[in-house]
Design an enzyme around this catalytic site. Sequence first.
Site, PDB file in Angstrom:
ATOM      1  N   ASP A   1       0.859  -1.190   0.000  1.00  0.00           N
ATOM      2  CA  ASP A   1       0.000   0.000   0.000  1.00  0.00           C
ATOM      3  C   ASP A   1       0.898   1.244   0.000  1.00  0.00           C
ATOM      4  O   ASP A   1       1.885   1.327   0.730  1.00  0.00           O
ATOM      5  CB  ASP A   1      -0.904  -0.003   1.241  1.00  0.00           C
ATOM      6  CG  ASP A   1      -2.053   0.986   1.100  1.00  0.00           C
ATOM      7  OD1 ASP A   1      -3.211   0.557   1.030  1.00  0.00           O
ATOM      8  OD2 ASP A   1      -1.784   2.215   1.041  1.00  0.00           O
TER       9      ASP A   1
ATOM     10  N   GLU B   1     -12.103   3.332  -1.523  1.00  0.00           N
ATOM     11  CA  GLU B   1     -11.655   4.441  -2.373  1.00  0.00           C
ATOM     12  C   GLU B   1     -11.342   3.978  -3.776  1.00  0.00           C
ATOM     13  O   GLU B   1     -11.517   4.721  -4.742  1.00  0.00           O
ATOM     14  CB  GLU B   1     -10.379   5.074  -1.788  1.00  0.00           C
ATOM     15  CG  GLU B   1     -10.625   5.894  -0.544  1.00  0.00           C
ATOM     16  CD  GLU B   1      -9.307   6.336   0.104  1.00  0.00           C
ATOM     17  OE1 GLU B   1      -8.247   6.256  -0.539  1.00  0.00           O
ATOM     18  OE2 GLU B   1      -9.368   6.751   1.272  1.00  0.00           O
ATOM     19  N   VAL B   2     -10.831   2.756  -3.876  1.00  0.00           N
ATOM     20  CA  VAL B   2     -10.461   2.223  -5.186  1.00  0.00           C
ATOM     21  C   VAL B   2     -11.446   1.098  -5.525  1.00  0.00           C
ATOM     22  O   VAL B   2     -11.542   0.105  -4.788  1.00  0.00           O
ATOM     23  CB  VAL B   2      -9.012   1.685  -5.187  1.00  0.00           C
ATOM     24  CG1 VAL B   2      -8.667   1.096  -6.551  1.00  0.00           C
ATOM     25  CG2 VAL B   2      -8.031   2.789  -4.811  1.00  0.00           C
TER      26      VAL B   2
ATOM     27  N   HIS C   1     -10.175  -5.535  -3.303  1.00  0.00           N
ATOM     28  CA  HIS C   1      -8.858  -5.818  -2.727  1.00  0.00           C
ATOM     29  C   HIS C   1      -9.002  -6.091  -1.247  1.00  0.00           C
ATOM     30  O   HIS C   1      -9.898  -5.575  -0.584  1.00  0.00           O
ATOM     31  CB  HIS C   1      -7.895  -4.643  -2.955  1.00  0.00           C
ATOM     32  CG  HIS C   1      -8.438  -3.332  -2.498  1.00  0.00           C
ATOM     33  ND1 HIS C   1      -9.349  -2.591  -3.241  1.00  0.00           N
ATOM     34  CD2 HIS C   1      -8.232  -2.632  -1.355  1.00  0.00           C
ATOM     35  CE1 HIS C   1      -9.662  -1.488  -2.579  1.00  0.00           C
ATOM     36  NE2 HIS C   1      -9.006  -1.495  -1.432  1.00  0.00           N
TER      37      HIS C   1
ATOM     38  N   HIS D   1      -7.006  -5.748   2.311  1.00  0.00           N
ATOM     39  CA  HIS D   1      -5.879  -5.163   3.037  1.00  0.00           C
ATOM     40  C   HIS D   1      -5.320  -6.255   3.953  1.00  0.00           C
ATOM     41  O   HIS D   1      -6.061  -6.811   4.775  1.00  0.00           O
ATOM     42  CB  HIS D   1      -6.334  -3.990   3.913  1.00  0.00           C
ATOM     43  CG  HIS D   1      -6.830  -2.796   3.144  1.00  0.00           C
ATOM     44  ND1 HIS D   1      -6.088  -1.647   2.992  1.00  0.00           N
ATOM     45  CD2 HIS D   1      -8.005  -2.578   2.489  1.00  0.00           C
ATOM     46  CE1 HIS D   1      -6.782  -0.760   2.272  1.00  0.00           C
ATOM     47  NE2 HIS D   1      -7.952  -1.311   1.967  1.00  0.00           N
TER      48      HIS D   1
END
Length: 108
Positions: free
Chosen positions: A31, A96-97, A101, A103
Amino acid sequence: MENPTVFGKIIRRELPADIVYEDEEFIAFKDIRPRSKVHILVCPKEYIPTLAHYPETEEGALKLGRLMLTANKVARLLGLEGYFLRIHVGEKGGQEVFHVHVHLRSDA
Ligand code: AMP
């Protein structure tokens, strides 16, 4: 449809990233704004905007299962003894994206 997100650009090598793991189906990279000692993002290469877009089918379950197993594999490859996973779903869930995904974070 081509993945227009920043992660799509990383997958296509149009943007640089610190890639720690890659196979045919998944990619994992650091990240850019780490919030733990280790902070990795694990993504499928297939364009899936959010967790909520996985179909509730056998195939969807297998894809999601492989995403989790890949996060665990990356943790093992990095030698992490403990870690936590986090998935933001939707704008109101802090995403946000808009390419799914996980984390993978550890402060151990
Ligand atoms: P989320 O809020 O779950 O959508 O998380 C998106 C994450 O992507 C954030 O933690 C950002 O720091 C990270 N991020 C954004 N752009 C990049 C990039 N170019 N390379 C690596 N990580 C990024």
